[in-house]
Design an enzyme around this catalytic site. Structure first.
Site, PDB file in Angstrom:
ATOM      1  N   ARG A   1      11.357  -6.097   4.637  1.00 12.75           N
ATOM      2  CA  ARG A   1      11.392  -4.726   4.499  1.00 12.75           C
ATOM      3  C   ARG A   1      12.203  -3.908   5.420  1.00 12.75           C
ATOM      4  NH1 ARG A   1       5.082  -2.269   5.516  1.00 12.75           N
ATOM      5  NH2 ARG A   1       5.429  -3.353   7.333  1.00 12.75           N
TER       6      ARG A   1
ATOM      7  N   ARG B   1      -9.180   1.110   8.671  1.00 10.48           N
ATOM      8  CA  ARG B   1      -8.923  -0.254   9.024  1.00 10.48           C
ATOM      9  C   ARG B   1      -9.840  -0.973   9.339  1.00 10.48           C
ATOM     10  NH1 ARG B   1      -2.783   0.664   9.130  1.00 10.48           N
ATOM     11  NH2 ARG B   1      -1.787  -1.492   8.852  1.00 10.48           N
TER      12      ARG B   1
ATOM     13  N   LYS C   1       0.852  -1.377  -0.072  1.00 11.15           N
ATOM     14  CA  LYS C   1       0.055   0.010   0.053  1.00 11.15           C
ATOM     15  C   LYS C   1       0.876   1.335  -0.144  1.00 11.15           C
ATOM     16  CE  LYS C   1      -2.098  -1.182   4.101  1.00 11.15           C
ATOM     17  NZ  LYS C   1      -1.376  -2.416   4.090  1.00 11.15           N
TER      18      LYS C   1
ATOM     19  N   ARG D   1      -0.705  -9.238  13.218  1.00  7.78           N
ATOM     20  CA  ARG D   1      -1.262  -8.276  12.362  1.00  7.78           C
ATOM     21  C   ARG D   1      -2.213  -8.687  11.083  1.00  7.78           C
ATOM     22  NH1 ARG D   1       3.927  -5.269  10.670  1.00  7.78           N
ATOM     23  NH2 ARG D   1       2.463  -3.598   9.476  1.00  7.78           N
TER      24      ARG D   1
ATOM     25  N   ARG E   1      11.309  -2.447  11.266  1.00  7.92           N
ATOM     26  CA  ARG E   1      10.284  -1.998  11.973  1.00  7.92           C
ATOM     27  C   ARG E   1      10.105  -3.031  13.250  1.00  7.92           C
ATOM     28  NH1 ARG E   1       5.067  -0.090   8.336  1.00  7.92           N
ATOM     29  NH2 ARG E   1       4.059  -1.370   9.917  1.00  7.92           N
TER      30      ARG E   1
HETATM   31  P1  ADP Z   1       2.131  -1.788   3.130  1.00  3.35           P
HETATM   32  O1  ADP Z   1       2.436  -0.351   3.129  1.00  3.35           O
HETATM   33  O2  ADP Z   1       0.895  -2.675   2.717  1.00  3.35           O
HETATM   34  O3  ADP Z   1       2.403  -2.454   4.652  1.00  3.35           O
HETATM   35  P2  ADP Z   1       4.705  -1.972   1.909  1.00  3.35           P
HETATM   36  O4  ADP Z   1       4.319  -0.776   0.678  1.00  3.35           O
HETATM   37  O5  ADP Z   1       5.482  -1.057   3.018  1.00  3.35           O
HETATM   38  O6  ADP Z   1       3.448  -2.585   2.330  1.00  3.35           O
HETATM   39  O7  ADP Z   1       5.571  -2.926   1.190  1.00  3.35           O
HETATM   40  C1  ADP Z   1       5.898  -3.982   2.052  1.00  3.35           C
HETATM   41  C2  ADP Z   1       7.296  -4.685   1.604  1.00  3.35           C
HETATM   42  O8  ADP Z   1       7.164  -5.413   0.325  1.00  3.35           O
HETATM   43  C3  ADP Z   1       8.214  -3.384   1.373  1.00  3.35           C
HETATM   44  O9  ADP Z   1       9.637  -4.026   1.838  1.00  3.35           O
HETATM   45  C4  ADP Z   1       8.178  -3.294   0.075  1.00  3.35           C
HETATM   46  O10 ADP Z   1       9.327  -2.849  -0.702  1.00  3.35           O
HETATM   47  C5  ADP Z   1       7.957  -4.681  -0.542  1.00  3.35           C
HETATM   48  N1  ADP Z   1       7.022  -4.638  -1.808  1.00  3.35           N
HETATM   49  C6  ADP Z   1       5.920  -3.878  -2.177  1.00  3.35           C
HETATM   50  N2  ADP Z   1       5.393  -4.225  -3.284  1.00  3.35           N
HETATM   51  C7  ADP Z   1       6.100  -5.194  -3.793  1.00  3.35           C
HETATM   52  C8  ADP Z   1       5.785  -5.967  -4.873  1.00  3.35           C
HETATM   53  N3  ADP Z   1       5.018  -5.899  -5.741  1.00  3.35           N
HETATM   54  N4  ADP Z   1       6.756  -6.979  -5.069  1.00  3.35           N
HETATM   55  C9  ADP Z   1       7.641  -7.256  -4.137  1.00  3.35           C
HETATM   56  N5  ADP Z   1       7.809  -6.657  -2.972  1.00  3.35           N
HETATM   57  C10 ADP Z   1       7.069  -5.461  -2.811  1.00  3.35           C
HETATM   58  P1  AMP Z   2       1.045   0.566   8.838  1.00  2.45           P
HETATM   59  O1  AMP Z   2       2.103   1.456   8.836  1.00  2.45           O
HETATM   60  O2  AMP Z   2       0.105   1.041   8.078  1.00  2.45           O
HETATM   61  O3  AMP Z   2       1.629  -0.833   8.704  1.00  2.45           O
HETATM   62  O4  AMP Z   2       0.517   0.590  10.443  1.00  2.45           O
HETATM   63  C1  AMP Z   2       1.441   0.219  11.432  1.00  2.45           C
HETATM   64  C2  AMP Z   2       0.663   0.149  12.767  1.00  2.45           C
HETATM   65  O5  AMP Z   2      -0.107   1.546  13.084  1.00  2.45           O
HETATM   66  C3  AMP Z   2      -0.726  -0.873  12.732  1.00  2.45           C
HETATM   67  O6  AMP Z   2      -0.340  -2.272  12.843  1.00  2.45           O
HETATM   68  C4  AMP Z   2      -1.508  -0.233  13.721  1.00  2.45           C
HETATM   69  O7  AMP Z   2      -1.246  -0.785  15.072  1.00  2.45           O
HETATM   70  C5  AMP Z   2      -1.333   1.162  13.674  1.00  2.45           C
HETATM   71  N1  AMP Z   2      -2.257   1.837  12.707  1.00  2.45           N
HETATM   72  C6  AMP Z   2      -1.868   2.338  11.508  1.00  2.45           C
HETATM   73  N2  AMP Z   2      -3.292   2.952  10.911  1.00  2.45           N
HETATM   74  C7  AMP Z   2      -4.232   2.397  11.820  1.00  2.45           C
HETATM   75  C8  AMP Z   2      -5.579   2.735  11.676  1.00  2.45           C
HETATM   76  N3  AMP Z   2      -6.123   3.373  10.622  1.00  2.45           N
HETATM   77  N4  AMP Z   2      -6.193   2.131  12.572  1.00  2.45           N
HETATM   78  C9  AMP Z   2      -5.778   1.639  13.827  1.00  2.45           C
HETATM   79  N5  AMP Z   2      -4.377   1.472  13.950  1.00  2.45           N
HETATM   80  C10 AMP Z   2      -3.722   1.952  12.927  1.00  2.45           C
END
Ligand code: ADP
Ligand code: AMP
Length: 213
Positions: free
Chosen positions: A127, A88, A13, A171, A160
């Site tokens: 990541r 969420r 995302k 999660r 992270r």
């Molecule tokens: P989210 O915001 O949904 O938690 P991220 O954008 O941080 O996810 O992506 C999670 C991990 O996967 C990161 O390390 C990112 O670089 C990697 N990633 C994202 N999209 C892809 C993809 N299409 N193919 C492979 N790796 C990806």
């Molecule tokens: P993210 O960076 O989107 O993966 O979010 C990391 C963490 O932040 C999540 O696992 C939740 O603990 C908290 N968080 C982020 N967005 C929300 C939301 N909309 N509602 C509740 N918790 C959130």
């Protein structure tokens, strides 16, 4: 254009939201980034949010909804925004709809990035995040130019806290229970588009561009 990104934690995302924000000239609003910035700055909100985030739980809706509603009313959101990580829960989605409805507005697109759980677990292990600017990398699929250093701002990349395997499992289970029902919510609203998030980054973005253009 008002866009919501849906998908499991690690579906991509944030990666795609940054590209959308750049191309369409709208702000990228990540609730996760907002909470992490508050934790880094030692604010009261950060202290409260950390308790939940470290366990892989959701931060309560009371601490989340008002924050987002305030943010989307700021000047830079006049032409829209891309929300990443919010809503969420169903109550969050309803709070967002109510806030927009008051201004005669609504969400244009909810983009669901579909990735099976087994791929997510592998992705999260690789990541790396910049706590300074929020950029995200992957040691294999999206590595930084210099290992451990953010391409954008030169900040140090870290793993992270909530990307540890046990927390990732928690999660994912929270995602299936509380967030996945939003897919139906936005399908019923007629604004859902689903893309295959297992494809390489650029292909996922092309599919999103097709939906938005
Ligand atoms: P989210 O915001 O949904 O938690 P991220 O954008 O941080 O996810 O992506 C999670 C991990 O996967 C990161 O390390 C990112 O670089 C990697 N990633 C994202 N999209 C892809 C993809 N299409 N193919 C492979 N790796 C990806
Ligand atoms: P993210 O960076 O989107 O993966 O979010 C990391 C963490 O932040 C999540 O696992 C939740 O603990 C908290 N968080 C982020 N967005 C929300 C939301 N909309 N509602 C509740 N918790 C959130």
């Amino acid at each position: 254009m008002k866009i919501i990104m849906l998908g499991a934690p690690g579906a991509g995302k944030g990666t795609q939201a940054i590209k959308i924000a750049e191309k369409y000239g709208i702000p990228h609003i990540s609730t996760g980034d907002i909470f992490r910035a508050n934790i880094k700055n030692g604010t009261e909100l950060g202290k409260k949010a950390k308790e939940f985030m470290d366990k892989g739980a959701l931060v309560p809706d009371e601490l989340t909804c008002d924050l987002v509603v305030d943010r989307i009313h700021q000047d830079d959101c006049k032409n829209g925004f891309v929300l990443d990580g919010f809503p969420r829960t169903i109550p969050q989605a309803k709070a967002l709809d109510t806030a927009l409805d008051k201004d005669g507005e609504s969400i244009d697109h909810a983009i669901d990035i579909e990735v099976p759980d087994q791929n997510i677990v592998k992705r999260m292990g690789g990541r790396r995040a910049c706590l300074n600017c929020g950029a995200t990398y992957h040691i294999i699929s999206a590595p930084p130019k210099t290992e451990g250093i953010c391409d954008n701002c030169g900040g140090k990349l870290t793993i992270r806290e909530d990307d540890k395997p046990q927390t990732v499992q928690e999660r994912l289970s929270v995602y299936h229970q509380k967030t996945q029902p939003l897919i139906d919510y936005y399908k019923k609203a007629g604004i859902l588009d689903q893309v295959d998030g297992t494809q390489p980054l650029d292909q996922v973005f092309s599919m999103i561009e097709e939906v938005l253009d």
